[in-house]
Design an enzyme around this catalytic site. Sequence first.
Site, PDB file in Angstrom:
ATOM      1  CE1 TYR A 167       3.861   0.143   6.287  1.00 58.34           C
ATOM      2  CE2 TYR A 167       1.523  -0.269   5.896  1.00 58.34           C
ATOM      3  CZ  TYR A 167       2.534   0.260   6.680  1.00 58.34           C
ATOM      4  OH  TYR A 167       2.228   0.915   7.844  1.00 58.34           O
ATOM      5  CE1 TYR A 214      -1.269   0.897   2.768  1.00 57.90           C
ATOM      6  CE2 TYR A 214      -1.335  -1.497   2.670  1.00 57.90           C
ATOM      7  CZ  TYR A 214      -0.932  -0.287   2.134  1.00 57.90           C
ATOM      8  OH  TYR A 214      -0.191  -0.264   0.976  1.00 57.90           O
TER       9      TYR A 214
END
Length: 310
Positions: free
Chosen positions: A179, A189
């Site tokens: 990612y 995140y």
Amino acid sequence: MASSVDLKGKVAFIAGVADSSGYGWAISRALADAGATIIVGTWPPVLKIFQSGLKKGSFDSDSELSDGSKMVIEKVYPLDAVFDSPEDVPDEIKNNKRYAGLDGYTIEEVAKAVEADYGKIDILVHSLANGPEVTKPLLETSRKGYLAASSASAYSAVSLLQKFGPIMNEGGNMLSLTYIASEKVIPGYGGGMSSAKAQLESDTRVLAYEAGRKWGVRVNTISAGPLKSRAASAIGKEPGQKTFIEYAIDYSKANAPLAQDLYNDDVGNSAMFLCSPLARTITGVTLYVDNGLHAMGMAIDSESMADRNQ
């Protein structure tokens, strides 16, 4: 050379499939569509639910292949990729009711079981990630949480290749999923997950060299854009607000060069290419499948750009 992909006779093991909403399932379906035999590894606590869903036909609508047939998952193995060998499993896990009646779920044991059942495999897919403190900013992440994220999301790929590499045919491919948080700041995140993805990408390059020389196996990773999968949807939500993944999807649509939806099949088809003979010279690569969002250095929907965008 024909441009169509033919994976008939190839065996693909996909680690981390537990439902039909994520990239692991899409990769499995794309490989099956090309003719590969599909076997998967599923986290033990959700194994019975997944197997029950398969038996009931709960995933049939998401299993359709291009010829109208349904994807067949030949075998489902219990797999907990934070454990390399039986001696790594603590008593608290052995005695956990969610693991009741199960054994042989460490990476080493699953590799041996796959070898006993299929001999050699050709494709190894790592579709695993977990960070117990993912909703915490890095400044608030504990050492335990940080290392847990690295163990489950990055080292698990190293261990998978260690154990499965010897039973992979020459010319095979290992693929993982990463990612953009590995290289850009993605607020929300957290918990060390951005660090784990950076590790995964770095390890991809090193493993490409080592596995290429040792077994003739390629190693690549796909940096996938945001998808509202079951797992992603579980990442933090404040009352009255959207989930992290909903924000990420909206941001991507507003700022990516290609202002279009990203589907799990987009990643599945890219994975099929990387796992096929068409990509025989491609290894050590991070392939962005994100509508080009990784290329952007400025948010065009920013308030500071409002006058320019009118």
